[in-house]
Write a protein that holds these residues in place. Structure first.
Motif, PDB file in Angstrom:
ATOM      1  N   LEU A 223       0.809  -1.218   0.000  1.00  0.00           N
ATOM      2  CA  LEU A 223       0.000   0.000   0.000  1.00  0.00           C
ATOM      3  C   LEU A 223       0.849   1.279   0.000  1.00  0.00           C
ATOM      4  O   LEU A 223       0.530   2.229  -0.725  1.00  0.00           O
ATOM      5  N   PRO A 224       1.946   1.360   0.773  1.00  0.00           N
ATOM      6  CA  PRO A 224       2.747   2.584   0.723  1.00  0.00           C
ATOM      7  C   PRO A 224       3.301   2.878  -0.671  1.00  0.00           C
ATOM      8  O   PRO A 224       3.349   4.040  -1.101  1.00  0.00           O
ATOM      9  N   THR A 225       3.715   1.838  -1.387  1.00  0.00           N
ATOM     10  CA  THR A 225       4.221   2.038  -2.751  1.00  0.00           C
ATOM     11  C   THR A 225       3.108   2.514  -3.671  1.00  0.00           C
ATOM     12  O   THR A 225       3.319   3.374  -4.531  1.00  0.00           O
ATOM     13  N   ALA A 226       1.904   1.961  -3.492  1.00  0.00           N
ATOM     14  CA  ALA A 226       0.776   2.392  -4.311  1.00  0.00           C
ATOM     15  C   ALA A 226       0.443   3.855  -4.060  1.00  0.00           C
ATOM     16  O   ALA A 226       0.137   4.600  -4.993  1.00  0.00           O
ATOM     17  N   VAL A 227       0.496   4.282  -2.807  1.00  0.00           N
ATOM     18  CA  VAL A 227       0.211   5.672  -2.463  1.00  0.00           C
ATOM     19  C   VAL A 227       1.234   6.604  -3.107  1.00  0.00           C
ATOM     20  O   VAL A 227       0.897   7.683  -3.621  1.00  0.00           O
ATOM     21  N   LYS A 228       2.499   6.186  -3.125  1.00  0.00           N
ATOM     22  CA  LYS A 228       3.563   7.040  -3.664  1.00  0.00           C
ATOM     23  C   LYS A 228       3.487   7.209  -5.173  1.00  0.00           C
ATOM     24  O   LYS A 228       4.161   8.075  -5.730  1.00  0.00           O
ATOM     25  N   GLY A 229       2.681   6.392  -5.852  1.00  0.00           N
ATOM     26  CA  GLY A 229       2.571   6.566  -7.300  1.00  0.00           C
ATOM     27  C   GLY A 229       2.268   5.299  -8.066  1.00  0.00           C
ATOM     28  O   GLY A 229       1.913   5.366  -9.249  1.00  0.00           O
ATOM     29  N   GLY A 230       2.400   4.144  -7.426  1.00  0.00           N
ATOM     30  CA  GLY A 230       2.114   2.908  -8.146  1.00  0.00           C
ATOM     31  C   GLY A 230       0.640   2.730  -8.448  1.00  0.00           C
ATOM     32  O   GLY A 230       0.271   2.152  -9.472  1.00  0.00           O
ATOM     33  N   GLY A 231      -0.209   3.240  -7.550  1.00  0.00           N
ATOM     34  CA  GLY A 231      -1.641   3.236  -7.778  1.00  0.00           C
ATOM     35  C   GLY A 231      -2.252   1.847  -7.781  1.00  0.00           C
ATOM     36  O   GLY A 231      -1.654   0.849  -7.366  1.00  0.00           O
ATOM     37  N   GLU A 232      -3.491   1.797  -8.249  1.00  0.00           N
ATOM     38  CA  GLU A 232      -4.232   0.542  -8.286  1.00  0.00           C
ATOM     39  C   GLU A 232      -3.543  -0.504  -9.160  1.00  0.00           C
ATOM     40  O   GLU A 232      -3.599  -1.697  -8.872  1.00  0.00           O
ATOM     41  N   TRP A 234      -0.411  -1.099  -9.537  1.00  0.00           N
ATOM     42  CA  TRP A 234       0.658  -1.764  -8.791  1.00  0.00           C
ATOM     43  C   TRP A 234       0.088  -2.850  -7.892  1.00  0.00           C
ATOM     44  O   TRP A 234       0.628  -3.949  -7.807  1.00  0.00           O
ATOM     45  N   LEU A 235      -1.018  -2.534  -7.256  1.00  0.00           N
ATOM     46  CA  LEU A 235      -1.637  -3.508  -6.358  1.00  0.00           C
ATOM     47  C   LEU A 235      -2.237  -4.671  -7.140  1.00  0.00           C
ATOM     48  O   LEU A 235      -2.168  -5.822  -6.689  1.00  0.00           O
ATOM     49  N   GLN A 236      -2.835  -4.383  -8.288  1.00  0.00           N
ATOM     50  CA  GLN A 236      -3.347  -5.469  -9.131  1.00  0.00           C
ATOM     51  C   GLN A 236      -2.216  -6.406  -9.532  1.00  0.00           C
ATOM     52  O   GLN A 236      -2.348  -7.636  -9.451  1.00  0.00           O
ATOM     53  N   GLY A 237      -1.112  -5.833  -9.972  1.00  0.00           N
ATOM     54  CA  GLY A 237       0.029  -6.653 -10.367  1.00  0.00           C
ATOM     55  C   GLY A 237       0.593  -7.457  -9.206  1.00  0.00           C
ATOM     56  O   GLY A 237       1.040  -8.595  -9.377  1.00  0.00           O
ATOM     57  N   THR A 238       0.549  -6.870  -8.014  1.00  0.00           N
ATOM     58  CA  THR A 238       1.022  -7.580  -6.820  1.00  0.00           C
ATOM     59  C   THR A 238       0.194  -8.838  -6.586  1.00  0.00           C
ATOM     60  O   THR A 238       0.742  -9.925  -6.350  1.00  0.00           O
ATOM     61  N   PHE A 239      -1.134  -8.698  -6.648  1.00  0.00           N
ATOM     62  CA  PHE A 239      -1.986  -9.871  -6.433  1.00  0.00           C
ATOM     63  C   PHE A 239      -1.845 -10.860  -7.586  1.00  0.00           C
ATOM     64  O   PHE A 239      -1.792 -12.084  -7.366  1.00  0.00           O
ATOM     65  N   ASP A 240      -1.781 -10.357  -8.801  1.00  0.00           N
ATOM     66  CA  ASP A 240      -1.656 -11.245  -9.959  1.00  0.00           C
ATOM     67  C   ASP A 240      -0.404 -12.111  -9.861  1.00  0.00           C
ATOM     68  O   ASP A 240      -0.416 -13.279 -10.259  1.00  0.00           O
ATOM     69  N   ARG A 241       0.678 -11.546  -9.345  1.00  0.00           N
ATOM     70  CA  ARG A 241       1.921 -12.319  -9.221  1.00  0.00           C
ATOM     71  C   ARG A 241       1.719 -13.493  -8.277  1.00  0.00           C
ATOM     72  O   ARG A 241       2.153 -14.617  -8.555  1.00  0.00           O
ATOM     73  N   ARG A 269     -11.035  -1.659 -14.068  1.00  0.00           N
ATOM     74  CA  ARG A 269     -10.027  -0.888 -14.808  1.00  0.00           C
ATOM     75  C   ARG A 269      -8.742  -0.762 -14.000  1.00  0.00           C
ATOM     76  O   ARG A 269      -7.652  -0.778 -14.545  1.00  0.00           O
ATOM     77  N   ASN A 270      -8.889  -0.584 -12.691  1.00  0.00           N
ATOM     78  CA  ASN A 270      -7.738  -0.590 -11.789  1.00  0.00           C
ATOM     79  C   ASN A 270      -6.620   0.340 -12.270  1.00  0.00           C
ATOM     80  O   ASN A 270      -5.443  -0.016 -12.243  1.00  0.00           O
ATOM     81  N   ASP A 271      -6.992   1.523 -12.675  1.00  0.00           N
ATOM     82  CA  ASP A 271      -5.997   2.448 -13.227  1.00  0.00           C
ATOM     83  C   ASP A 271      -5.958   3.771 -12.474  1.00  0.00           C
ATOM     84  O   ASP A 271      -5.448   4.771 -12.979  1.00  0.00           O
ATOM     85  N   GLY A 272      -6.498   3.786 -11.256  1.00  0.00           N
ATOM     86  CA  GLY A 272      -6.533   5.026 -10.504  1.00  0.00           C
ATOM     87  C   GLY A 272      -5.436   5.133  -9.466  1.00  0.00           C
ATOM     88  O   GLY A 272      -4.659   4.199  -9.239  1.00  0.00           O
ATOM     89  N   ALA A 273      -5.400   6.284  -8.834  1.00  0.00           N
ATOM     90  CA  ALA A 273      -4.466   6.517  -7.738  1.00  0.00           C
ATOM     91  C   ALA A 273      -4.997   5.851  -6.470  1.00  0.00           C
ATOM     92  O   ALA A 273      -6.153   5.424  -6.400  1.00  0.00           O
ATOM     93  N   VAL A 274      -4.139   5.779  -5.455  1.00  0.00           N
ATOM     94  CA  VAL A 274      -4.532   5.240  -4.156  1.00  0.00           C
ATOM     95  C   VAL A 274      -4.273   6.331  -3.113  1.00  0.00           C
ATOM     96  O   VAL A 274      -3.160   6.455  -2.587  1.00  0.00           O
ATOM     97  N   PRO A 275      -5.294   7.151  -2.827  1.00  0.00           N
ATOM     98  CA  PRO A 275      -5.106   8.226  -1.844  1.00  0.00           C
ATOM     99  C   PRO A 275      -4.837   7.658  -0.455  1.00  0.00           C
ATOM    100  O   PRO A 275      -5.430   6.667  -0.038  1.00  0.00           O
ATOM    101  N   GLU A 276      -3.980   8.326   0.285  1.00  0.00           N
ATOM    102  CA  GLU A 276      -3.522   7.785   1.566  1.00  0.00           C
ATOM    103  C   GLU A 276      -4.636   7.677   2.591  1.00  0.00           C
ATOM    104  O   GLU A 276      -4.644   6.764   3.420  1.00  0.00           O
ATOM    105  N   GLU A 277      -5.615   8.577   2.565  1.00  0.00           N
ATOM    106  CA  GLU A 277      -6.680   8.553   3.561  1.00  0.00           C
ATOM    107  C   GLU A 277      -7.918   7.802   3.078  1.00  0.00           C
ATOM    108  O   GLU A 277      -8.967   7.862   3.717  1.00  0.00           O
TER     109      GLU A 277
END
Length: 468
Positions: A223-232, A234-241, A269-277
Motif C-alpha cells: 500500500l505505501p508504494t501504491a500511495v507514492k505513485g504505483g496506484g491501483e 501496482w496492487l493489481q500486479g502484486t496480487f496477480d503475481r 479498470r484498476n488504473d486510478g491513484a490510491v489516496p492515503e486517507e
C-alpha cells in the motif's frame, strides 16, 4: 479438427534442406501430465454422477479453444468448467464423449512429430514454438480414460440415437458436427450436480482461499508504494503475481478499487491513484491449477486507520455480514441470508435518514429503496466458476434450500457513489464490502477465509503488520 495454423511468412515449409534437417535428431521431450492428487478419481466420480442423472443419453462436452486476443495472438486457454469437472483435463480442443453402457472416451489433438510440417510451420500449435505437449498415451495414463484422435470424433457423434446432449457455443467444430442437439438439459443438470462439492473439491477451495489470503497480505504490504505513485495497477500486479505463482492465475478480473472507485461494483479498470486517507476495496481470488477459485473481499484502510465515517459504514456492513452468515445452514432457504442482510442494511440506512420510506416499506418487493446503495445481491455459489452453477434452475438455486457440501461467497456491502446527491458529502465516495467463502456443514458452516480479519480493529492492526 484443429484451428487454422498461423501463416509461415518465412516459407520454410518450401525449403527442402531445412525440412530434411529439422525432421531428425530429436530426443524425447517431456510430455508428462502432472495432475494434482485425486483429480483423476474426482473426475471419474463426477462422470458417474452425471450418467446416473441422465441414464440412456449420449453426452458430449467440449473443452473449447483459446479466444483470439488480437490478430494472430490468443488469450491464455482455460477449459470449459463443465469439461474440467468431468475430466480433470486442460487440453485445448479436447472433447469428452459418454455413451450409455460404455466407458468415457476423450478425443484429443495428437502432437505433430518432427516429421510433420506443423512441427515447425505452425506457430500456434507447433511444438518447436510452444514446447512438447502430452499425447494420447500420456493423457490416457494420467486420467484412466481411453483417448482417441480428434480426427475420429465425427464417427463417434454420428447418428440420432441414443439421444445426444451437448453444450453448444464452446467449440464451433463440435457444434457443426451435432447441429440441433438439445443443450439446456445438460447444462442445467451439470450445474445442479456441481452445487454439492465433494471432499476433494472442498480441499481445492481451501487451497484457493489460502493462496488468496497470502495475496491479500502481499497487497496490504504494498500500500505505501501504491500511495507514492504505483496506484491501483501496482496492487493489481502484486496480487496477480501471487495468483500466477500459486495457481493458474486469477479466478476473475480483480477489483482493486481505491477512494472514489470503491463504490463501483465492478471496478476492474484498476488504473486510478490510491489516496492515503482512502479505503481500498479489494475483491480478488486465486484460481488454483485445478481451476477452483476463491472470491474474497476486504475493505482496507490505506493509512492503517479508518476515519470515523469510514468506520461507521464499515460497522453497519459488518453487522449485516454476521447476520447473513448466521442464516447459512443446512435446510435454510437460499434466500434467507440475503433477506437477513438486507434488513440490517435497510435499518441502518433508515437510521441515517437516507430512506424516503420506512424499513418495512423499503423491503417490499415493489419498493426496494435501499437497493440504491446495494444494487447487487449478497452472495452466490462458488467453485470452478466464481459465480458457480449459474445454469441451475431457479428451484435449485435462488428458490432452493441449502445443503451440506454447498460452497458460497457471502458479501454484503454499501456503496455511496461520489456523485450521489442523496447522501451527505462525508459519505460520498465510500464503498465497503466484506466477503467470506464458506462451506455448508452438518453443523452450520465452515468459514474457509476465517484467517483474514473482518473487524475494523483487527484489520487496522493487520494492515500495519503486513507492512512490517
Amino acid at each position: 479438427m484443429t484451428r487454422p495454423a498461423r501463416r509461415d511468412p518465412s516459407r520454410l515449409v518450401e525449403a527442402t534442406g531445412f525440412r530434411d534437417f529439422v525432421s531428425s535428431g530429436w530426443g524425447p521431450g517431456d510430455r508428462e501430465v502432472r495432475l494434482p492428487g485425486g483429480a483423476a478419481q474426482a473426475a471419474r466420480d463426477h462422470r458417474q454422477r452425471l450418467t446416473d442423472a441422465l441414464p440412456g443419453k449420449r453426452i458430449v462436452v467440449a473443452a473449447g479453444w483459446a479466444p483470439v486476443r488480437a490478430n494472430d495472438t490468443d488469450y491464455g486457454f482455460r477449459p470449459d468448467s463443465d469439461f474440467a469437472w468431468l475430466t480433470g483435463c486442460n487440453a485445448e480442443g479436447a472433447v469428452l464423449v459418454l455413451r450409455p453402457g460404455h466407458d468415457a472416451e476423450l478425443f484429443l489433438r495428437e502432437p505433430a512429430g518432427p516429421d510433420e510440417p506443423d512441427f515447425f510451420a505452425n506457430a500456434r500449435d507447433g511444438e518447436l514454438w510452444i514446447g512438447p505437449s502430452p499425447g494420447l498415451t500420456e493423457w490416457s495414463e494420467a486420467l484412466g480414460l481411453r483417448c482417441r484422435s480428434l480426427e475420429e470424433l465425427p464417427s463417434a457423434v454420428r447418428g440420432r440415437l441414443p439421444e445426444m446432449l451437448t453444450t453448444p457455443g464452446v467449440d464451433p467444430l463440435l457444434d457443426a458436427l451435432v447441429p440441433g442437439a438439445p443443450c439446456g438439459e445438460l447444462r442445467r443438470t451439470l450445474a445442479e450436480l456441481r452445487r454439492i462439492k465433494d471432499d476433494w473439491e472442498i480441499g481445492q477451495l481451501r487451497h484457493a482461499v489460502d493462496a488468496t489470503i497470502r495475496g491479500f497480505e502481499d497487497v496490504a504490504g504494498e500500500l505505501p508504494t501504491a500511495v507514492k505513485g504505483g496506484g491501483e495497477r501496482w496492487l493489481q500486479g502484486t496480487f496477480d503475481r501471487r495468483a500466477r505463482t500459486e495457481g493458474n492465475g486469477v479466478g476473475y478480473a480483480s477489483i482493486v478499487a481505491a477512494g472514489p472507485h470503491a463504490p463501483v461494483l465492478h471496478w476492474v479498470r484498476n488504473d486510478g491513484a490510491v489516496p492515503e486517507e482512502s479505503l481500498l476495496l479489494l475483491d480478488a481470488g486465486v484460481e488454483v491449477d485445478t481451476l477452483y477459485t476463491a472470491d474474497i473481499t476486504r475493505t482496507l484502510p490505506v493509512s492503517g486507520e479508518y476515519s470515523q465515517v469510514q468506520r461507521q459504514v464499515y460497522d453497519l456492513v459488518l453487522t449485516a455480514h454476521h447476520v447473513a452468515l448466521a442464516e447459512v445452514r443446512p435446510g435454510a432457504g437460499y434466500g434467507a441470508f440475503h433477506t437477513a442482510a438486507m434488513r440490517v442494511l435497510a435499518q441502518g440506512l433508515h437510521d441515517w435518514g437516507l430512506l424516503p420510506v420506512s424499513v418495512d416499506e423499503s423491503l417490499e418487493i415493489g419498493n426496494q429503496h435501499h437497493r440504491r446503495y446495494i444494487v447487487c445481491g449478497v452472495g452466490h455459489f462458488l467453485g470452478l466458476d466464481v459465480h458457480d452453477c449459474a445454469h441451475s434452475s431457479a428451484e435449485m438455486y435462488h428458490d432452493g434450500v441449502l445443503e451440506e457440501g454447498m460452497a458460497l461467497a457471502v458479501e454484503p456491502g454499501l456503496y455511496f457513489h461520489p456523485n450521489d446527491l442523496t447522501v451527505p458529502p462525508e459519505l460520498r465516495g465510500i464503498g465497503v464490502r466484506i466477503e467470506d467463502n464458506v462451506v455448508v456443514t452438518a453443523q452450520g458452516i465452515e468459514v474457509l477465509s476465517a484467517a483474514l480479519p473482518t473487524t475494523p480493529d483487527e484489520l487496522e492492526a493487520w494492515v500495519r503488520g503486513c507492512q512490517g
